[in-house]
Design a protein around this motif. Structure first.
Motif, mmCIF file in Angstrom:
data_model
loop_
_atom_site.group_PDB
_atom_site.id
_atom_site.type_symbol
_atom_site.label_atom_id
_atom_site.label_comp_id
_atom_site.label_asym_id
_atom_site.label_seq_id
_atom_site.Cartn_x
_atom_site.Cartn_y
_atom_site.Cartn_z
ATOM 1 N N LEU A 20 0.662 -1.410 -0.110
ATOM 2 C CA LEU A 20 -0.067 0.039 -0.019
ATOM 3 C C LEU A 20 0.759 1.175 -0.065
ATOM 4 O O LEU A 20 0.424 2.352 -0.673
ATOM 5 C CB LEU A 20 -0.867 -0.016 1.261
ATOM 6 C CG LEU A 20 -2.107 -0.942 1.180
ATOM 7 C CD1 LEU A 20 -2.777 -0.961 2.417
ATOM 8 C CD2 LEU A 20 -3.128 -0.518 0.009
ATOM 9 N N LEU A 21 1.746 1.272 0.741
ATOM 10 C CA LEU A 21 2.885 2.333 0.795
ATOM 11 C C LEU A 21 3.516 2.362 -0.376
ATOM 12 O O LEU A 21 3.669 3.848 -0.742
ATOM 13 C CB LEU A 21 3.889 2.216 2.207
ATOM 14 C CG LEU A 21 2.907 2.208 3.554
ATOM 15 C CD1 LEU A 21 4.163 1.951 4.526
ATOM 16 C CD2 LEU A 21 2.508 3.563 3.652
ATOM 17 N N ILE A 22 3.940 1.501 -0.976
ATOM 18 C CA ILE A 22 4.878 1.696 -2.252
ATOM 19 C C ILE A 22 3.904 2.091 -3.382
ATOM 20 O O ILE A 22 4.155 3.171 -4.197
ATOM 21 C CB ILE A 22 5.448 0.271 -2.566
ATOM 22 C CG1 ILE A 22 6.690 -0.098 -1.483
ATOM 23 C CG2 ILE A 22 6.055 0.396 -3.939
ATOM 24 C CD1 ILE A 22 7.677 0.742 -1.711
ATOM 25 N N GLU A 56 -2.689 1.672 -5.590
ATOM 26 C CA GLU A 56 -2.477 1.279 -4.116
ATOM 27 C C GLU A 56 -2.768 0.007 -3.711
ATOM 28 O O GLU A 56 -1.932 -0.853 -3.270
ATOM 29 C CB GLU A 56 -2.784 2.341 -3.181
ATOM 30 C CG GLU A 56 -2.070 3.925 -3.117
ATOM 31 C CD GLU A 56 -3.180 4.758 -2.619
ATOM 32 O OE1 GLU A 56 -2.671 6.126 -2.573
ATOM 33 O OE2 GLU A 56 -4.186 4.440 -2.174
ATOM 34 N N ALA A 57 -4.127 -0.528 -3.990
ATOM 35 C CA ALA A 57 -4.521 -1.872 -3.705
ATOM 36 C C ALA A 57 -3.990 -2.801 -4.501
ATOM 37 O O ALA A 57 -3.637 -4.062 -4.163
ATOM 38 C CB ALA A 57 -6.213 -1.794 -3.836
ATOM 39 N N ALA A 58 -3.771 -2.403 -5.816
ATOM 40 C CA ALA A 58 -3.081 -3.539 -6.767
ATOM 41 C C ALA A 58 -1.542 -3.649 -6.219
ATOM 42 O O ALA A 58 -1.233 -4.999 -6.379
ATOM 43 C CB ALA A 58 -3.063 -2.963 -8.193
ATOM 44 N N THR A 59 -0.946 -2.696 -5.784
ATOM 45 C CA THR A 59 0.419 -2.963 -5.402
ATOM 46 C C THR A 59 0.436 -3.990 -4.301
ATOM 47 O O THR A 59 1.266 -4.771 -4.238
ATOM 48 C CB THR A 59 1.094 -1.626 -5.230
ATOM 49 O OG1 THR A 59 1.041 -0.834 -6.121
ATOM 50 C CG2 THR A 59 2.538 -1.946 -4.703
ATOM 51 N N ALA A 60 -0.682 -3.666 -3.271
ATOM 52 C CA ALA A 60 -0.540 -4.270 -2.221
ATOM 53 C C ALA A 60 -0.976 -6.059 -2.362
ATOM 54 O O ALA A 60 -0.433 -6.814 -2.150
ATOM 55 C CB ALA A 60 -1.529 -4.126 -1.266
ATOM 56 N N PRO A 66 -0.994 15.095 5.405
ATOM 57 C CA PRO A 66 -0.630 13.797 5.815
ATOM 58 C C PRO A 66 -1.803 12.812 6.153
ATOM 59 O O PRO A 66 -1.692 11.683 5.668
ATOM 60 C CB PRO A 66 0.365 14.085 7.086
ATOM 61 C CG PRO A 66 0.741 15.264 6.941
ATOM 62 C CD PRO A 66 -0.265 16.012 6.292
ATOM 63 N N ARG A 67 -2.796 13.324 6.731
ATOM 64 C CA ARG A 67 -3.989 12.474 7.048
ATOM 65 C C ARG A 67 -5.022 12.095 5.989
ATOM 66 O O ARG A 67 -5.746 11.233 5.853
ATOM 67 C CB ARG A 67 -4.745 13.381 8.232
ATOM 68 C CG ARG A 67 -5.382 14.716 7.696
ATOM 69 C CD ARG A 67 -6.308 15.107 8.784
ATOM 70 N NE ARG A 67 -6.592 16.566 8.568
ATOM 71 C CZ ARG A 67 -7.858 16.864 9.026
ATOM 72 N NH1 ARG A 67 -8.672 16.317 9.762
ATOM 73 N NH2 ARG A 67 -8.157 18.240 8.638
ATOM 74 N N ASP A 68 -4.495 12.877 4.928
ATOM 75 C CA ASP A 68 -5.205 12.723 3.535
ATOM 76 C C ASP A 68 -4.521 11.917 2.643
ATOM 77 O O ASP A 68 -4.932 11.721 1.602
ATOM 78 C CB ASP A 68 -5.991 14.088 2.925
ATOM 79 C CG ASP A 68 -6.861 14.846 3.636
ATOM 80 O OD1 ASP A 68 -7.406 14.177 4.659
ATOM 81 O OD2 ASP A 68 -6.998 16.104 3.502
ATOM 82 N N ASN A 69 -3.384 11.340 3.218
ATOM 83 C CA ASN A 69 -2.582 10.655 2.383
ATOM 84 C C ASN A 69 -2.314 9.264 2.575
ATOM 85 O O ASN A 69 -1.463 8.602 2.167
ATOM 86 C CB ASN A 69 -1.018 11.266 2.180
ATOM 87 C CG ASN A 69 -0.491 11.128 0.905
ATOM 88 O OD1 ASN A 69 -1.112 10.755 -0.204
ATOM 89 N ND2 ASN A 69 1.092 11.281 0.782
ATOM 90 N N VAL A 70 -3.301 8.826 3.511
ATOM 91 C CA VAL A 70 -3.230 7.313 3.705
ATOM 92 C C VAL A 70 -3.736 6.574 2.902
ATOM 93 O O VAL A 70 -4.658 6.747 2.315
ATOM 94 C CB VAL A 70 -4.223 7.025 5.129
ATOM 95 C CG1 VAL A 70 -4.174 5.637 5.584
ATOM 96 C CG2 VAL A 70 -3.583 8.077 6.465
ATOM 97 N N PRO A 71 -3.128 5.548 2.176
ATOM 98 C CA PRO A 71 -3.248 4.682 1.181
ATOM 99 C C PRO A 71 -4.883 4.282 1.161
ATOM 100 O O PRO A 71 -5.150 3.763 2.345
ATOM 101 C CB PRO A 71 -2.209 3.655 1.126
ATOM 102 C CG PRO A 71 -1.026 4.233 1.687
ATOM 103 C CD PRO A 71 -1.515 5.131 2.824
ATOM 104 N N VAL A 72 -5.505 4.270 0.033
ATOM 105 C CA VAL A 72 -7.031 3.763 0.107
ATOM 106 C C VAL A 72 -7.701 4.376 1.232
ATOM 107 O O VAL A 72 -8.889 4.781 0.691
ATOM 108 C CB VAL A 72 -7.017 2.386 0.056
ATOM 109 C CG1 VAL A 72 -8.518 1.781 -0.037
ATOM 110 C CG2 VAL A 72 -6.161 1.708 -0.951
ATOM 111 N N VAL A 73 -7.529 4.306 2.302
ATOM 112 C CA VAL A 73 -8.554 4.930 3.490
ATOM 113 C C VAL A 73 -8.754 6.233 3.231
ATOM 114 O O VAL A 73 -10.092 6.580 3.399
ATOM 115 C CB VAL A 73 -7.783 4.622 4.751
ATOM 116 C CG1 VAL A 73 -8.602 5.057 5.952
ATOM 117 C CG2 VAL A 73 -7.617 3.136 5.042
#
Length: 267
Positions: free
Chosen positions: A22-24, A88-92, A57-64
């Motif tokens: 997700l982070l990547i 993000e989900a595909a990378t995870a 930062p709070r608006d940059n949490v993957p997917v969430v």
């Protein structure tokens, strides 16, 4: 090459891979947008293209964050493309699948890196019809080096020799196709094929052969489908990078099994 190690197939380990993915994936969104435009992936910080406000930062949490914001900028309400959380989900998902296939092996970093790079390159090729050297050329160094380290740790230099042979074989094959028919291949495709040939060859001859063949099979079927639907003509240029990537993924996932079945069928 059999790599699967049951020690990796645990909920905790797979969950960790998913989080890292997700982070990547969040970073890949930056790469996919900026690299084709020659922009830095480090600065400036990500901002809304509508109002220019920096992403909190709070608006940059993957997917969430995308879900909580309902796909819109907090400041101006401009829609945020669903492709961002999808990447993000595909990378995870890719990281989890790579973990299941490669296992807790010294080769795992190489294939995780390759999964992330290939996802970015496939989407960039769809967007701008090219595979940037800024991504492909470093990969031509990083992947062989990581696999060399894995070979040394495992004491299997034969795998590395096979990897180099695989990379050379696919590079020559694609280069020949590029020279044979103008417009059939771009040099970016040639270089990417060489990198993927190294990874496929490291795994085994079956993965290499099936991965190479699958790219042309799925790419050809897709092109035929577009022709039948009238979405493309005989002279239409269809990016081949995504099919090289998909073919390689098929080779990694089931190349050994398909190759063994094919040899058994012939014999």
């Amino acid at each position: 090459m059999e790599l699967l190690d049951p020690r990796l197939v645990t909920a905790g380990a797979l969950g960790a891979l998913a989080v890292v993915g997700l982070l990547i994936g969040s970073f890949l969104n930056v790469v996919i947008w900026r690299v084709p435009r020659g922009e830095s992936v480090v600065s400036p910080p990500s901002a809304c293209p509508g109002c220019g406000h920096a992403i909190r930062p709070r608006d940059n949490v993957p997917v969430v964050s995308w879900l909580l914001l309902r796909g819109r900028c907090r400041d101006c309400g401009r829609p945020i493309s669903a492709r961002y959380p999808a990447v993000e989900a595909a990378t995870a998902l890719l990281f989890v699948l790579v973990g299941l296939r490669i296992g807790w092996s010294p080769a795992l970093p190489a294939f995780l890196y390759l999964a992330a790079v290939c996802l970015a390159l496939a989407l960039i090729d769809l967007d701008v019809r090219r595979l940037p050297d800024a991504i492909v050329l470093p990969s031509a160094v990083v992947v062989p080096v990581l696999l060399l380290v894995a070979s040394l740790v495992l004491g299997d230099i034969g795998a590395m020799l096979r990897a180099l042979a695989g990379g050379a074989a696919l590079f020559v094959l694609y280069f020949g196709l590029m020279m044979l028919k103008e417009g059939a291949m771009g040099f970016g495709d040639v270089k990417l094929a060489g990198v993927l040939g190294v990874a496929l060859g490291w795994l085994g001859w079956g993965e290499l052969v099936v991965g190479a063949f699958a790219a042309f099979l799925v790419g050809g079927l897709f092109s035929i489908g577009l022709l039948l639907l009238g979405r493309a003509g005989r002279r239409s240029r269809i990016p081949f990078g995504p099919w090289i990537v998909l073919g390689a993924a098929i080779g990694v996932a089931c190349g050994e099994a398909v190759w063994d079945w094919y040899l058994g069928f012939l014999l």
